[in-house]
Design an enzyme around this catalytic site. Structure first.
Site, PDB file in Angstrom:
ATOM      1  N   MET A  11      -4.440   2.726  -2.154  1.00 23.37           N
ATOM      2  CA  MET A  11      -3.269   3.475  -2.481  1.00 23.37           C
ATOM      3  C   MET A  11      -2.526   2.647  -3.624  1.00 23.37           C
ATOM      4  SD  MET A  11      -1.989   5.550   0.708  1.00 23.37           S
ATOM      5  CE  MET A  11      -1.054   4.030   1.470  1.00 23.37           C
ATOM      6  N   LEU A  29      -1.880  -3.569  -5.827  1.00 25.27           N
ATOM      7  CA  LEU A  29      -3.028  -4.427  -5.522  1.00 25.27           C
ATOM      8  C   LEU A  29      -2.392  -5.936  -5.048  1.00 25.27           C
ATOM      9  CD1 LEU A  29      -5.847  -3.406  -7.888  1.00 25.27           C
ATOM     10  CD2 LEU A  29      -5.121  -2.216  -5.608  1.00 25.27           C
ATOM     11  N   GLU A  57      -4.042  -9.475  -2.915  1.00 22.32           N
ATOM     12  CA  GLU A  57      -5.139 -10.391  -2.332  1.00 22.32           C
ATOM     13  C   GLU A  57      -6.099  -9.671  -1.254  1.00 22.32           C
ATOM     14  OE1 GLU A  57      -7.171 -12.959  -3.706  1.00 22.32           O
ATOM     15  OE2 GLU A  57      -5.151 -13.005  -4.541  1.00 22.32           O
ATOM     16  N   GLY A  58      -5.687  -8.722  -0.328  1.00 21.19           N
ATOM     17  CA  GLY A  58      -6.525  -8.032   0.337  1.00 21.19           C
ATOM     18  C   GLY A  58      -7.536  -7.045  -0.262  1.00 21.19           C
ATOM     19  N   HIS A  59      -6.824  -6.274  -1.303  1.00 26.00           N
ATOM     20  CA  HIS A  59      -7.845  -5.292  -1.878  1.00 26.00           C
ATOM     21  C   HIS A  59      -8.576  -6.085  -2.848  1.00 26.00           C
ATOM     22  CE1 HIS A  59      -3.546  -2.966  -1.702  1.00 26.00           C
ATOM     23  NE2 HIS A  59      -4.371  -2.005  -0.988  1.00 26.00           N
ATOM     24  N   ASP A 103      -6.589  -2.462   8.777  1.00 27.76           N
ATOM     25  CA  ASP A 103      -6.669  -1.054   9.239  1.00 27.76           C
ATOM     26  C   ASP A 103      -7.684  -0.572  10.202  1.00 27.76           C
ATOM     27  OD1 ASP A 103      -4.155   0.200   7.422  1.00 27.76           O
ATOM     28  OD2 ASP A 103      -5.540  -1.007   6.153  1.00 27.76           O
ATOM     29  N   LYS A 160      -1.448  -9.524   4.272  1.00 29.29           N
ATOM     30  CA  LYS A 160      -1.149  -8.857   3.129  1.00 29.29           C
ATOM     31  C   LYS A 160      -0.998  -7.641   3.114  1.00 29.29           C
ATOM     32  CE  LYS A 160      -2.097 -12.813   0.288  1.00 29.29           C
ATOM     33  NZ  LYS A 160      -1.713 -13.242  -0.982  1.00 29.29           N
ATOM     34  N   SER A 161      -0.008  -6.926   2.718  1.00 30.05           N
ATOM     35  CA  SER A 161       0.310  -5.683   2.626  1.00 30.05           C
ATOM     36  C   SER A 161       1.140  -5.070   1.526  1.00 30.05           C
ATOM     37  CB  SER A 161       0.940  -5.043   3.749  1.00 30.05           C
ATOM     38  OG  SER A 161       1.514  -3.671   3.693  1.00 30.05           O
ATOM     39  N   ARG A 201       3.246  -2.837   1.469  1.00 29.45           N
ATOM     40  CA  ARG A 201       4.647  -2.628   1.908  1.00 29.45           C
ATOM     41  C   ARG A 201       5.500  -3.867   2.060  1.00 29.45           C
ATOM     42  NH1 ARG A 201       1.415   1.795   4.851  1.00 29.45           N
ATOM     43  NH2 ARG A 201       2.704   3.497   4.514  1.00 29.45           N
TER      44      ARG A 201
END
Ligand code: AMP
Length: 283
Positions: free
Chosen positions: A30, A33, A35-37, A150, A184-185, A187
């Site tokens: 979504m 971006l 570090e997770g993405h 998730d 990391k998010s 949000r």
């Protein structure tokens, strides 16, 4: 890197690549971006000839009182990051392009959604399944990359891929964390400064729970109470859930053994955060 906004153009391009026998790694996001993405993109880059990233804030997976309108967005920053990390195609459709009219078929996720985020967010996983069905048919990937942050989504996508025979390999990727442990998010930017400090308690509570399991605790309720108490005493957030289930089945367990998940969700003033540990427990 090519940016494509139209479904038809995307399908034409993907068919061309497939006819050249290219393997395609797909990272659905979504946007906004972090570090997770980028870790998902890195894995996709390692494993495939072509990397496709999608950025689409999917209205169908947000409830009427949820944060669709305040969900952070920054396309030009995302585009530079994606290009830097070696994405070949960035698919960035509008909501009108994805849903020109309400779909005549609705996908309802029936299993593993009566718990955790599925229970707290009615219809959320139906919206996820709908958008992924469309994206899988548009991108036609060889492999699709999903974060274990998730974890329930990973379990639901496993079901979607297997039930509907998508010829796609699902690759789950470990949670990427800030230095202080907060997952990391996108949000996280909507946390107030004091909430950002308190939010590390989510990770610390999971560490404490794992330490108890390592010491021999096998009662799921002891673990739930420990995590709940730590979050309640160290944050002003409202606990949505703290649960312990088997994973990926997401069933209640009497005693901890095998693969289990400790999962939590906490609501702060503007954001709801989730986190989990998936742990192998010896009986
Ligand atoms: P989102 O943009 O939040 O929908 O996330 C897109 C993908 O990135 C999903 O598969 C998420 O599970 C994954 N993701 C988000 N945050 C993290 C993280 N901290 N570590 C690993 N994967 C993540």
């Amino acid at each position: 890197m090519r940016v494509i906004t139209k479904i038809h153009e995307m399908q034409t391009e993907m068919k061309k690549l497939k006819s050249q026998s290219k393997s395609i790694g797909f990272v659905p996001t979504m946007g906004f971006l972090h570090e997770g993405h980028l870790t998902l993109i890195k894995k996709a880059r390692q494993d495939n000839d072509v990397v496709v990233l999608s950025i689409f804030v999917n209205p169908l997976q947000f409830g009427p009182t949820e944060d669709f309108s305040t969900y952070p967005r920054d396309f030009s920053r995302d585009k530079s990051l994606a290009e830097c990390k070696g994405v070949d195609i960035l698919f960035y459709p509008s909501a009108e392009e994805m849903y020109p009219q309400p779909t005549s078929v609705k996908i309802i996720v029936q299993e593993r959604t009566d718990v955790l985020c599925g229970k707290s967010r009615p219809g959320h996983f139906d919206g996820v399944a709908a958008v992924l069905t469309k994206l899988f048919n548009i991108v036609m990937p060889t492999r699709a990359y999903f974060g274990k942050k998730d974890a329930q989504q990973v379990a639901v996508v496993e079901g979607l891929i297997s039930d509907f025979n998508f010829p796609i390999e699902l690759i789950p990727v470990d949670i990427v964390r800030e230095e202080d442990g907060l997952a990391k998010s996108s949000r996280n930017v909507n946390l107030l400064p004091e909430e950002r400090v308190q939010a590390t308690a989510l990770y610390h509570s999971l560490i404490a729970a794992k330490a108890e399991i390592d010491k021999g605790v096998r009662n799921p309720n002891t673990i739930k109470t420990l995590v709940t108490n730590m979050i309640a005493s160290e944050t002003k957030g409202e606990i949505d859930y703290v649960e312990v289930y088997s994973y990926p089945q997401l069933k209640t367990v009497e005693t901890l053994s095998g693969t289990i998940i400790i999962a939590l969700a906490v609501k702060f003033s503007k954001v709801r955060l989730i986190d989990n540990f998936i742990i192998e427990v010896e009986a």
